[in-house]
Enzyme design. Structure first.
Site, PDB file in Angstrom:
ATOM      1  N   SER A 181      -9.574   2.219   2.797  1.00 42.62           N
ATOM      2  CA  SER A 181      -8.617   2.966   2.017  1.00 42.62           C
ATOM      3  C   SER A 181      -7.651   2.070   1.225  1.00 42.62           C
ATOM      4  O   SER A 181      -6.908   2.558   0.367  1.00 42.62           O
ATOM      5  CB  SER A 181      -7.793   3.864   2.949  1.00 42.62           C
ATOM      6  OG  SER A 181      -7.080   3.095   3.928  1.00 42.62           O
ATOM      7  N   SER A 223     -10.443  -0.629   6.570  1.00 36.65           N
ATOM      8  CA  SER A 223      -9.773  -0.295   5.316  1.00 36.65           C
ATOM      9  C   SER A 223      -9.184  -1.476   4.560  1.00 36.65           C
ATOM     10  O   SER A 223      -8.795  -1.329   3.405  1.00 36.65           O
ATOM     11  CB  SER A 223      -8.673   0.743   5.565  1.00 36.65           C
ATOM     12  OG  SER A 223      -9.224   2.007   5.808  1.00 36.65           O
ATOM     13  N   LYS A 244       0.835  -1.195   0.000  1.00 35.55           N
ATOM     14  CA  LYS A 244       0.000   0.000   0.000  1.00 35.55           C
ATOM     15  C   LYS A 244       0.873   1.249   0.000  1.00 35.55           C
ATOM     16  O   LYS A 244       1.931   1.283   0.629  1.00 35.55           O
ATOM     17  CB  LYS A 244      -0.902  -0.030   1.235  1.00 35.55           C
ATOM     18  CG  LYS A 244      -1.968   1.055   1.297  1.00 35.55           C
ATOM     19  CD  LYS A 244      -2.861   0.841   2.509  1.00 35.55           C
ATOM     20  CE  LYS A 244      -3.945   1.894   2.640  1.00 35.55           C
ATOM     21  NZ  LYS A 244      -4.824   1.639   3.808  1.00 35.55           N
TER      22      LYS A 244
END
Length: 472
Positions: free
Chosen positions: A171, A195, A96
């Site tokens: 996210s 997330s 990420k």
């Protein structure tokens, strides 16, 4: 009951090329010299080049690094007995874009970090980069992970591989989209209010948030122990394999936990047994959209039919968005004092809302969270695990920050995510499994929640239940 986890099937019209193999399948192919890690890396990079412009899962693709990693993995496989080869060797992965990676651009989805190239790796990044896996790049996130969608001002929103007009969630939307689209075998994500699990549910993949401390967290976050690093994959076994790689203590995170004997991937191979399951149709006293609730209720019936003991519980501990909101707004305000016009407008609004709270309010929220954590633990104590819908809604529009309503009730930036953020507040491990689809074909996830520091048991249960709950 069965211990056999279903093999993921590529979306209709796509063949079972190298990009759709599980880690176990890739290791078998490498051991038999039927395919090389270089071929696998090239197949993934080619697929990303062809299809990611429509998905936007990646901010940065590290093609040269991926090929170098693949050549190193090939040398290991050619010179070693299969049993001696480290588990991640030759397995394609992505990180990420919130995770610092030395020498690799890390934007955090923010204009303020658009061109940042860190000098040091986080502990998590170092472990993955040293694992023998194939590093494909950095995946798209919302700005500093503030919302449960993945749009940002650096490279735009992540589109759902199952339905491009819809969001992949957030996210960690880029991470979920990457595994759902066949761009990576496994990916890492961070989970502060869902997330990892929200995008996993929206994209029809597996997303695991372990107990706080299983994966070291550094650099630290102002949201504290609510946030945990997690794993995404197309199977429970692959999510567990990545968890094995990332887990274990690090001196920079004094809350990080020792490695537990047995291994998370090995837990997925346990013989199944009847489970005591608490089914929570309205966690926190709030209802999901009808098609979501109906799909999860049908999956629960299949659990009962498979021999598990399921009890429906309606009187759950109340939703505590009030606590989340104090911690969330003040935490992001600490990152960007005063806000700014260069921030995502939604993030700027959240930061402005922090002005309403005092230091005493924040301390009271943290204290109340500990009481809530104890109440939830007591509530779940008689059961092996709890089951909820992962999300209250299916994927919403790709350009939206959040759904406007849930079951006819207005929703704000995050109060629609109560099935997931409840277990960030309480720090229980939780995993989202693909369950069904809506009438319009959008994926629906089912969430399994385990006990603190019993992540092995949760993964064993998830592996046994993955086939039971899923409707193709």
């Amino acid at each position: 009951m069965t211990a056999t986890e279903p093999t993921p099937t590529p979306p209709a019209g796509r063949d079972s090329e190298l990009t759709w193999q599980t880690s176990d399948e890739l290791r078998r192919l490498y051991a038999r010299r039927e395919v090389s890690p270089v071929e696998v890396a090239e197949a993934h990079l080619s697929r990303i080049e062809r299809l990611d412009p429509q998905v936007n899962a990646f901010v940065t693709v590290t093609a040269e690094r991926a090929l170098a990693d693949a050549r190193a993995a090939e040398r290991v496989w050619l010179s070693s007995e299969a049993a001696a080869v480290p588990p991640m060797t030759g397995i394609p992965f992505a990180l990420k874009d919130l995770v610092p990676t030395a020498g690799i651009r890390t934007t955090k989805g923010s204009d303020r970090f658009r061109d940042w190239i860190p000098e040091h790796n986080s502990p998590l990044a170092q472990r993955l980069l040293d694992s023998g896996g194939i590093m494909l790049g950095k995946t798209t996130t919302s700005e500093v992970g503030w919302k449960a969608a993945s749009g940002n001002r650096v490279n735009g929103p992540v589109r759902n591989p199952c339905s491009p007009e819809h969001t992949a969630g957030g996210s960690s939307g880029g991470a979920a989209a990457a595994v759902a689209a066949g761009f990576a075998t496994v990916t890492q994500g961070g989970d502060g209010a869902g997330s990892v699990r929200i995008p996993a549910a929206f994209c029809g993949v597996v997303g695991m948030k372990p107990s706080t401390g299983v994966i070291p967290y550094f650099p630290p976050t102002p949201l504290g122990s609510m946030v945990a690093n997690g794993t995404l994959a197309r199977t429970v076994a692959d999510a567990a394999l990545l968890l094995d790689t990332l887990s274990g203590p690090d001196y920079r995170d004094p809350t990080s936990l020792p490695v537990v004997a047995g291994g998370y991937r090995a837990a997925c191979d346990r013989a199944p047994r009847p489970l005591r399951i608490a089914y929570l149709p309205s966690p926190g006293g709030r209802m999901p959209e009808r098609d979501i609730g109906d799909a999860v209720a049908a999956a629960v019936r299949r659990m009962r039919h498979a021999g598990h003991r399921v009890e429906t519980l309606d009187d759950t501990p109340a939703d505590r968005f009030d606590l989340l909101h104090v911690i969330w707004t003040t935490g992001f305000a600490s990152l960007f004092p005063g806000g700014g016009d260069d921030l995502d407008p939604g993030l700027a609004a959240v930061i402005r809302d922090a002005d309403r709270f005092t230091g005493a309010d924040l301390a009271a929220a943290h204290l109340a969270r500990q009481h809530y954590k104890a109440a939830m633990s007591e509530f779940l104590a008689p059961y092996d695990l709890a089951v909820t819908a992962t999300t209250a809604v299916a994927a919403f529009g790709a350009d939206a920050d959040h759904p406007r309503t849930v079951a006819g009730v207005a929703a704000n930036y995050l109060d629609w995510a109560w099935p997931t953020y409840a277990f960030n507040l309480t720090e229980h491990p939780a995993i989202s499994l693909p369950c069904a689809t809506t009438g319009s074909g959008l994926p629906i996830g089912i969430q399994l929640v385990g006990h603190h520091h019993r992540d092995h048991d949760l993964l064993a249960a998830a592996s046994a239940l993955a086939e039971v709950v899923r409707v193709e």
